[in-house]
Motif scaffolding. Structure first.
Motif, short mmCIF file in Angstrom:
data_model
loop_
_atom_site.label_atom_id
_atom_site.label_comp_id
_atom_site.label_asym_id
_atom_site.label_seq_id
_atom_site.Cartn_x
_atom_site.Cartn_y
_atom_site.Cartn_z
N UNK A 1 -19.22 33.18 -21.07
CA UNK A 1 -18.77 32.50 -19.65
C UNK A 1 -19.01 31.63 -19.15
N UNK A 2 -18.90 30.67 -19.79
CA UNK A 2 -19.64 29.30 -19.20
C UNK A 2 -19.66 29.40 -17.52
N UNK A 3 -20.92 29.18 -16.30
CA UNK A 3 -21.09 29.11 -15.03
C UNK A 3 -19.98 27.97 -14.59
N UNK A 4 -19.89 27.57 -13.53
CA UNK A 4 -19.19 26.80 -12.90
C UNK A 4 -19.99 25.11 -13.28
N UNK A 5 -19.03 24.44 -13.86
CA UNK A 5 -20.57 22.91 -14.26
C UNK A 5 -21.36 22.87 -15.49
N UNK A 6 -20.98 24.41 -15.96
CA UNK A 6 -22.45 24.17 -16.99
C UNK A 6 -22.41 23.07 -18.32
N UNK A 7 -21.15 22.76 -18.24
CA UNK A 7 -21.11 22.00 -19.26
C UNK A 7 -21.32 20.86 -18.85
N UNK A 8 -20.94 20.49 -17.41
CA UNK A 8 -22.10 18.98 -17.29
C UNK A 8 -23.74 19.36 -17.37
N UNK A 9 -23.82 20.17 -16.49
CA UNK A 9 -25.37 20.75 -15.84
C UNK A 9 -26.04 20.42 -17.83
N UNK A 10 -25.13 21.10 -18.26
CA UNK A 10 -26.40 21.03 -20.13
C UNK A 10 -26.40 19.29 -20.45
N UNK A 11 -25.20 18.56 -20.56
CA UNK A 11 -25.16 17.69 -20.44
C UNK A 11 -26.14 16.43 -19.76
N UNK A 12 -26.77 17.39 -18.69
CA UNK A 12 -27.68 16.83 -17.88
C UNK A 12 -29.16 16.97 -17.80
N UNK B 1 -25.33 21.59 -6.74
CA UNK B 1 -24.61 20.72 -7.20
C UNK B 1 -23.77 21.22 -8.00
N UNK B 2 -23.85 21.99 -9.11
CA UNK B 2 -23.58 22.37 -10.42
C UNK B 2 -22.90 23.39 -9.96
N UNK B 3 -22.79 24.60 -8.95
CA UNK B 3 -22.27 25.57 -8.32
C UNK B 3 -21.44 25.56 -7.67
N UNK B 4 -20.50 23.54 -7.00
CA UNK B 4 -19.04 23.33 -6.53
C UNK B 4 -18.36 22.82 -7.84
N UNK B 5 -18.71 22.53 -8.78
CA UNK B 5 -17.53 21.99 -9.56
C UNK B 5 -16.73 23.87 -10.12
N UNK B 6 -15.98 23.00 -10.99
CA UNK B 6 -15.33 23.87 -11.02
C UNK B 6 -15.42 24.51 -12.61
#
Lengths: 464, 464
Positions: free
Chosen positions: B111-122, B456-461
């Protein structure tokens, strides 16, 4: 085919990671292309192959970038609606979603009505009416059972069978009507004994489908459970405890086919709809007696009665009550629930059991406030529901409209059988067969009108 | 690259026409293929081309169909995360969404963490840190201005410029550090006057970016507006009227980068954050004076003061009040709001104007309850906000983390300039340049650590 191109936000309302805006119609690709700049200078959307995804930007008339998006193209007739479809997957900001929709409307798209995509799929022959209705049921499904029923129906479960029967009937009725043309010659093209076999088969199938509605309806709308008992025995506390377990999934339903369902809960894949009632007691007060009368009515509407007794406050007219409730609840499942069991000892419990010797149904001991054995109560409810499990592929009617049409079709086909037995003339026979065909056709949408369609699709959410 | 494959529902939570479940990672295609049966017996997902869509069914281990879906495949590195991505577009039922996610997890997805897709992009170099942060800002954007700021930043607006400066600094610092190696020979590889020109350019750019934060922050978080006045002049009624106009879009923000913003509203693309205050009056009561002191503090936090006066109840210490408020609100915009204007005649209005002759700011006449001229008040607020319009492409800093890093970089680059003027030695110069580079690198994520990323990413959905 419709000349307008429609558009709507198809994902759930609100903010998400991504959102999808759907465009369908003859100008879907053209209108989308007008606001889309592909990242790579590849061919415009107009020349993109079907079922491919393009990355790029949505821009407004001032060439300002609104968002970076993925655009998927489907080409008629190989799409959900049968028309050209473009799906724009954008960032899930409300602002961005609205802005893109606005740009599409500026290009000439029309905001889609509720269910209009599915309605177009039906009108373009991509699915029949009962399948279209199942799309809404599928979206609203919140349990294994309701999900299976909807999916079976969406995948053409019973409409295929109905269509087959209908075309067999059409065969016979054509032959019978041909006989009528040769009226004076007393010919019989349609084999009456074969027709009778067919009619009997059809009658059995329709009866089976129609009978399944009781189960289907309970699974779809929930099994009504009345919580009854004297005042202050803890009915409301118990209701809250029962509802608190799994409320999220039910309370979230809005904008779908059904109104918000309150006070419903799902145990073991079955939805229970709880009905709280006024406390029952022996009183001369006219107003209070009116309230109690309403409680009795609710008992009659319910399938299961939870009869709550406060272990610590046994009233003297327990016997009187037992009688009253049992009388009204005849043929229904009654579960006798002894509440506040934590407040009494072993001895008192024996006294309780003695008091209710007359009661033959299930009894269960709980404390709603302390959450003692409330799980046991849930299991008892699941057992009491006596619903057969729905298996993948099972055909269960759960739609009032279908049920009513089936009832009408059943009456008509029974007249056909009766007529065949009594050897009625071809013109009467033909009329009854046509009537049966009409009602079967209403289910699949072979027979439909704007009012029926409006009723059905008006209950969909926008974007589907 | 990460060895786990993550999955999450990426569309807004709740029921919609459709929902999208996203899978990213080395096994994204394999895990999706395991639960997918294509409609046409074409090659399995494993052999499908990138950027294509396949229609088929999601099935569980018992081969029961869960839903009919569209599956889109993106192949590494040409995807949002840089990894293989599969997007499953299913019917928007909560049950179906959860079921498909569950099947993916059974296959081995995490299960992805909040913002994990974007974090991986970074982490995979698809975007720098400030761009990743802008993704969350874009999703939360609710006005033209906040949308433009986020989009400019996401498209690499100012990180590109920062990277360029940083690499120019790196050039110089390398030369200076080379000089240190030849220490005894007194060489000067790095041209000091060229370095000074560069440092001055950099100082100006950073100062400009840093200055833009005031505007950026106001646009992102709203302009604080304090509503002050004596007790019972209608402050709360006015607040309700101001908030009722356009609340929907603001109140809907949840699960995104910011906490729920209450009492905010958007006029003319600008967000105002209203601060209600306790009524001010001249009193000896210690407790009450504490409350009034808090009101003064709120005035100091606000950018705009709405000073409400009840036309029908002019107190005798108006002058005293005028003085007190004006003293605390120095340098801020004050709008004098005469409320309940419907209750007074022309004559009384003149008296009012006389009473406030001292007051030089804007004055406006309204009735909050009767909604007289509340639109005029909204326009006055927009004018008072004095925010420059954000144009497409404008670079505005609106992130506290960036602002703080810029402030640090500014201090360092100013020390560099000062050092050059004073002819300090290469080792000190090198240290200051490195410090400036460090802070610029923090913004783009060239310099980062787990704690910063977690923040940073903890605040993502989830799902983004």
């Amino acid at each position: 085919m419709n000349s307008t191109t429609i558009s709507a936000i198809s994902t759930a309302p609100g903010i998400g990671g991504i959102a999808v805006i759907r465009v369908s119609g003859i100008d879907a690709v053209k209108h989308s292309d007008a606001i889309f700049v592909p990242k790579k200078k590849i061919a415009s959307l107009l020349h993109r192959e079907a079922n491919t995804v393009s990355f790029g930007s949505i821009v407004n008339k001032q060439d300002e970038v609104i968002d970076e998006v993925l655009v998927t193209i489907f080409r008629s007739p190989h799409s959900f609606t049968g028309e050209d479809i473009v799906e724009i997957s954008c960032h899930g900001s409300l602002y961005v979603q609205q802005k893109i929709l606005q740009l599409l409307i500026e290009q000439g798209c029309v905001l889609a009505q509720p269910g209009e995509f599915t309605q177009r799929a039906f009108l373009n022959g991509k699915m029949d009416l009962s399948q279209a209705e199942a799309v809404a049921d599928l979206i609203a499904s919140n349990s294994t059972a309701s999900h299976r029923m909807a999916l079976n129906q969406m995948r053409g479960g019973f409409s295929g069978e109905l269509m087959k029967l209908r075309s067999q009937l059409l065969n016979f009725v054509s032959l019978i009507e041909l006989e009528l043309d040769f009226n004076e010659e007393d010919v019989e093209f349609a084999d009456r004994s074969k027709l009778k076999t067919l009619a009997t088969d059809i009658e059995q199938l329709i009866a089976r489908l129609s009978d399944s509605f009781q189960v289907g309806n309970a699974l779809k709308n929930g099994i009504p459970v009345a919580i009854v008992g004297e005042t202050n025995v803890g009915k409301s506390t118990l209701l809250n405890v029962l509802l608190n377990e799994d409320k999220a999934i039910v309370s979230d339903i809005h904008g779908t086919t059904r109104d918000v369902i309150e006070d419903s809960v799902n145990y073991g894949g079955i939805t229970f709809r709880f009905i709280d009632t006024a406390g029952i007691r022996d009183t001369k007060d006219k107003i209070e007696n009116l309230g109690i009368e309403r409680t009795y009515q609710k008992i009659e509407q319910a399938s299961i009665i939870l009869w709550i007794v406060d272990c610590t406050q046994l009233s003297e007219h327990m016997e009187w009550l037992t009688e009253r409730i049992a009388k009204r609840a005849e043929g229904k499942k009654i579960i006798l629930v002894f509440n506040k069991i934590d407040k009494v000892g072993e001895d008192e419990r024996e006294v309780l059991d003695q008091l209710f010797l007359q009661f033959k149904g299930e009894r269960i001991y709980i404390s709603a406030r302390e959450r003692i054995n409330t799980e046991g109560l849930q299991k008892a409810l699941v057992n009491a529901s006596q619903l057969p499990e729905i298996h993948p592929g099972d055909i269960v009617v759960n739609n009032v409209r279908h049920f009513e049409a089936l009832q009408q079709a059943l009456t008509a086909i029974r007249r056909v059988i009766e007529g065949l037995e009594n050897g009625i003339t071809g013109d009467f026979l033909s009329q009854d067969i046509r009537e049966c065909m009409h009602y079967l056709g209403e289910i699949t949408g072979s027979i439909s009108n704007d009012e029926i369609l409006g009723n059905i699709f008006g209950k969909f959410c926008i974007g589907k």
